[in-house]
Every structure is written in structure tokens, then in C-alpha cells.
Design an enzyme around this catalytic site. Structure first.
Site, PDB file in Angstrom:
ATOM      1  N   GLN A   1      -4.679  -3.412  -2.651  1.00 19.90           N
ATOM      2  CA  GLN A   1      -4.106  -2.301  -3.424  1.00 19.90           C
ATOM      3  C   GLN A   1      -3.855  -2.656  -4.888  1.00 19.90           C
ATOM      4  O   GLN A   1      -3.398  -1.795  -5.644  1.00 19.90           O
ATOM      5  CB  GLN A   1      -2.805  -1.818  -2.775  1.00 19.90           C
TER       6      GLN A   1
ATOM      7  N   CYS B   1       0.637   8.697  12.846  1.00 23.06           N
ATOM      8  CA  CYS B   1       0.521   9.220  14.196  1.00 23.06           C
ATOM      9  C   CYS B   1      -0.318   8.257  15.015  1.00 23.06           C
ATOM     10  O   CYS B   1      -1.503   8.099  14.754  1.00 23.06           O
ATOM     11  CB  CYS B   1      -0.150  10.585  14.151  1.00 23.06           C
TER      12      CYS B   1
ATOM     13  N   ASN C   1       0.806  -1.228   0.000  1.00 27.96           N
ATOM     14  CA  ASN C   1       0.000   0.000   0.000  1.00 27.96           C
ATOM     15  C   ASN C   1       0.835   1.272   0.000  1.00 27.96           C
ATOM     16  O   ASN C   1       0.402   2.297  -0.506  1.00 27.96           O
ATOM     17  CB  ASN C   1      -0.958   0.013   1.190  1.00 27.96           C
TER      18      ASN C   1
HETATM   19  N1  PLP Z   1      -4.860  -4.133   3.105  1.00 26.81           N
HETATM   20  C1  PLP Z   1      -4.233  -3.143   2.459  1.00 26.81           C
HETATM   21  C2  PLP Z   1      -3.016  -3.452   1.656  1.00 26.81           C
HETATM   22  C3  PLP Z   1      -4.708  -1.833   2.523  1.00 26.81           C
HETATM   23  O1  PLP Z   1      -4.070  -0.845   1.882  1.00 26.81           O
HETATM   24  C4  PLP Z   1      -5.881  -1.582   3.290  1.00 26.81           C
HETATM   25  C5  PLP Z   1      -6.391  -0.194   3.435  1.00 26.81           C
HETATM   26  O2  PLP Z   1      -5.655   0.766   3.356  1.00 26.81           O
HETATM   27  C6  PLP Z   1      -6.496  -2.650   3.938  1.00 26.81           C
HETATM   28  C7  PLP Z   1      -5.970  -3.908   3.825  1.00 26.81           C
HETATM   29  C8  PLP Z   1      -7.742  -2.446   4.754  1.00 26.81           C
HETATM   30  O3  PLP Z   1      -8.852  -2.283   3.925  1.00 26.81           O
HETATM   31  P1  PLP Z   1     -10.208  -1.627   4.467  1.00 26.81           P
HETATM   32  O4  PLP Z   1      -9.930  -0.164   4.641  1.00 26.81           O
HETATM   33  O5  PLP Z   1     -11.205  -1.908   3.393  1.00 26.81           O
HETATM   34  O6  PLP Z   1     -10.546  -2.314   5.747  1.00 26.81           O
END
Ligand code: PLP
Length: 389
Positions: free
Chosen positions: A179, A325, A151
Site C-alpha cells: 500500500q 463478509c 491498507n
Molecule cells: N498486502 C496488503 C497490505 C494489501 O493491501 C494487499 C491487497 O489488498 C495485499 C497484500 C495482497 O496483494 P495482492 O492483491 O496483489 O495479492
């Protein structure tokens, strides 16, 4: 002020066509998909059409898709579901040091239940070496979980190669594709995964809806117990409007994936190249060749990323910092630390993530604002350093 949003990895605006198909399900079309009358059956039909669209996005059969409340639930359901389904006395999971907290904290919860977890290292360019996964295998390994795209960096992982390692050892493989889904082509058969998580709000659907692919024949213990929704795999009345939106978003991104990826990658590359030229000592974090088309993570030595993000926000540009943070303290990102950046380098890194709403004008504006703001921040830091105490 023209506001520029370069934080699509955090969340994306709902696509107007997605909103349009959702609205009736927040109004007159309110049936419960489990009801046998026509109100219910209408909702059931819409949910099943959405299931087909989500299955098509990842090359699955519709019966292999379970709707969830998003990426976090899908990740937890996969990890918990495999662990609870295997009652051996000693159990071991392999994951990586730079997963999203939805995976890392779910694994930490499993550790508290006595499951051992190996956090495989990640290379400097933000890619997991399948040999590291092989080295971590044990006779009692019950699950491997490696994300498809990171991400913060956007780097894509060699999931098909990791799947070969997993298959040789007879261990199920989960990938967090939150992602990558909607940004790069995904085929669960080609990837060779048993479980795959995705989340709607990362590609034009609303927040609070996602899906878990569970390969046919793979049994996992449900996370939620209750009524028999989702064929007993996830209890609770379905979020019909959200699911309909997810289906529409899946159809849209699949239909336009290659043009959209090419357009967005060209904008991202221009932003990155110009920033490398205009901001002295700037660098790109992670492998620039193997990543999602929309993400750029850049280091601007001498700035504090949080202050930079706040300064840019005041000027109308939203992006995100390589630091989070938590409870008042600013921690350097665990992802950037995992790829070997010093804490000071991680705190000087910023993520720009583009999406379907990003325009040429946005990038031109970003290029006006970022170099000047970085220069001002560096002057400020330099003047603070030279103030005698
Ligand atoms: N996994 C990854 C790689 C993410 O980037 C995110 C959210 O930023 C999540 C899981 C969590 O997803 P959600 O916000 O739909 O719970």
C-alpha cells in the site's frame, strides 16, 4: 450517472500508458523470455527493462527484484522462504496484529508447522511502536514482518527504526509495502529491510503481477519449484505482459510522485475536512499526520458501514467498509479491532481511498452524497430501534 471510484486501495484502474505498452506482448510479441531465439530475447529484454524500473522505484539493484503474481505471493514467498531456509528446532516470527491477511494467514500456516508467532500490538493511532518489536525478540526469532503502510488506515510504520532493532538482534526484516509502493518514496537501504513486497494493481498496473525485493546475499527457499526462471528464485514462465505493465507503472509513479501525492492529499484532506464538518460525530481513524496521501478511514457512529457502502454504490460512489463478509457473516475489521476500536465502532467505519483518476468533480460529488446518505441511514437505524417488537 457520473460514477465515483474511491476504492483505490482495493485496486486501481490500469493506466492507459501501461495498457499501451502491454498490448504488443498480448499480440505479436509473444516470445518466452527463456528461449534463445529472437522472439524469446525480445521478451527477455522487456522483462529486464521492467526489472530495472521496479528496482528504481524502491532504490534496489535490478538483481534484487523477483517478479511474482502479486502482493500475496510476495508475502508468502518472504515468510515461507525464511522459515524453510532456517532448520533450527525452535523458530519464532514477530509480526503485528494489523497486517494484511496475506501475512497473517501465512504466519498462521507457519504456526501449523510448529513455528511460534508473536503478534505485536498496535497503538490507537495505527502505528507500531518499535519497542514492542524489541520486547517480543527471542534468541530463536528468525524473522520480523511489519507492513510499511496499513491498507485500511494508510498509516505509515517506523520501518527504519524497526530495522535498527532487527539489525541489533541479527534478525531479517520483511515489510509489506503493497500500500505504500508508488504512493510514497521508498528506498530499501534507507528503510533497512531485507525483503519487501509490492503489487502492481495498487498503482496503475494490472492485477496478478508484483515483485519481491530480496537483499543481495539473503538466501531464501523458493516457494515455487520448476524451471530456472528468475535466477532459480521463482519458477514458472514469466507473465511478460504483466511485468512490462508493472515496469511502466513503476516508471510513471516514480516520475510524478511528489506532484501526484500533493494533488491527491489535497483532495483527500478536503473530503475529510468537509465530512468532519458536515457529518455530526464523525471521526478519522488512525494518525492523520503519518499516512499515505490517498487514504482516509472515517467513523460515522450510528451507521452500519456495509449498508452505507451499498447505499452509496447505488448512488454511484464506490468505497469500502470496515467490515468484511466472510462465509455469510459480517466480521468487524481485524485492523480496526487491533487499534482498539469497539466492534460497533469498526462496523461504523468506512475507507475512502483516492488515486490517479480521482478528480475535483469526484470529491464534489462525494460531498453531495455522503452526508445525506449517512443522515438517511441514521434515521433508518433510529426508526428500526424504535419499532416495538
Ligand atoms: N498486502 C496488503 C497490505 C494489501 O493491501 C494487499 C491487497 O489488498 C495485499 C497484500 C495482497 O496483494 P495482492 O492483491 O496483489 O495479492
Amino acid at each position: 450517472m457520473h460514477r465515483v471510484y474511491l476504492d483505490h486501495n482495493a485496486t486501481t484502474p490500469v493506466h492507459p500508458a501501461v495498457l499501451a505498452v502491454m498490448l504488443p506482448f498480448l499480440g505479436g510479441e509473444f516470445g518466452n523470455p527463456s528461449s534463445i531465439h529472437s522472439f524469446g530475447q525480445h521478451a527477455r529484454g522487456a522483462v529486464e527493462r521492467a526489472r530495472e524500473a521496479v528496482a528504481a522505484l524502491v532504490g534496489a539493484r535490478s538483481s534484487e527484484i523477483v517478479f511474482t503474481s502479486g502482493g500475496t505471493e510476495s508475502d508468502n514467498a518472504a515468510i515461507f522462504g525464511i522459515v524453510e531456509n532456517d532448520r533450527r528446532a525452535s523458530r519464532h516470527i514477530i509480526t503485528t496484529a494489523f497486517e494484511h491477511h496475506a501475512v497473517l494467514h501465512a504466519c498462521a500456516a507457519m504456526e501449523r508447522r510448529g513455528v511460534e508467532v508473536t503478534y505485536a500490538p498496535v497503538s490507537r493511532d495505527g502505528v507500531v511502536d518499535p519497542e514492542e518489536i524489541r520486547r517480543a525478540l527471542r534468541p530463536e526469532t528468525i524473522l520480523i514482518s511489519v507492513m510499511h503502510a496499513n491498507n485500511e488506515l494508510g498509516t505509515l510504520q517506523p520501518i527504519a527504526e524497526i530495522a535498527r532493532v532487527a539489525a541489533e538482534a541479527g534478525v531479517p526484516l520483511h515489510t509489506d509495502a503493497v500500500q505504500s509502493a508508488g504512493k510514497v518514496p521508498i528506498d530499501v537501504s534507507h528503510l533497512g529491510v531485507d525483503l519487501l513486497s509490492l503489487s502492481g494493481h495498487k498503482f496503475g498496473a494490472p492485477q496478478g503481477v508484483g515483485a519481491l525485493f530480496i537483499r543481495k546475499g539473503r538466501n531464501i527457499e523458493p516457494l515455487l519449484h520448476g524451471g530456472g526462471s528468475e535466477r532459480g528464485r521463482r519458477a514458472g514462465t514469466e507473465n511478460v505482459a504483466g511485468i512490462v505493465g508493472l515496469g511502466q507503472a513503476a516508471e510513471q509513479v516514480l516520475a510524478h510522485m511528489s506532484e501526484s501525492a500533493a494533488r491527491i492529499a489535497a483532495l483527500r484532506d478536503r473530503l475529510e475536512q468537509c465530512l468532519l464538518e458536515r457529518v455530526p460525530q464523525s471521526r478519522v481513524n488512525g494518525d492523520p499526520a503519518r499516512r499515505t496521501p490517498n487514504t482516509s478511514n472515517m467513523m460515522f457512529p450510528g451507521v452500519d458501514s456495509e449498508s452505507l457502502v451499498i447505499a452509496l454504490d447505488l448512488l454511484g460512489l464506490a468505497c469500502s467498509a470496515g467490515a468484511a463478509c466472510s462465509s455469510g457473516a459480517v466480521d468487524a475489521s481485524h485492523v480496526l479491532r487491533a487499534i482498539g476500536l469497539l466492534s460497533s465502532e469498526a462496523r461504523a467505519s468506512v475507507r475512502f481511498s483516492l488515486g490517479h483518476t480521482t478528480t475535483e468533480r469526484d470529491i464534489a460529488q462525494a460531498l453531495e452524497l455522503i452526508p445525506a446518505t449517512v443522515a438517511r441511514q441514521r434515521e433508518l437505524v433510529a426508526s428500526e430501534v424504535s419499532i416495538p417488537r
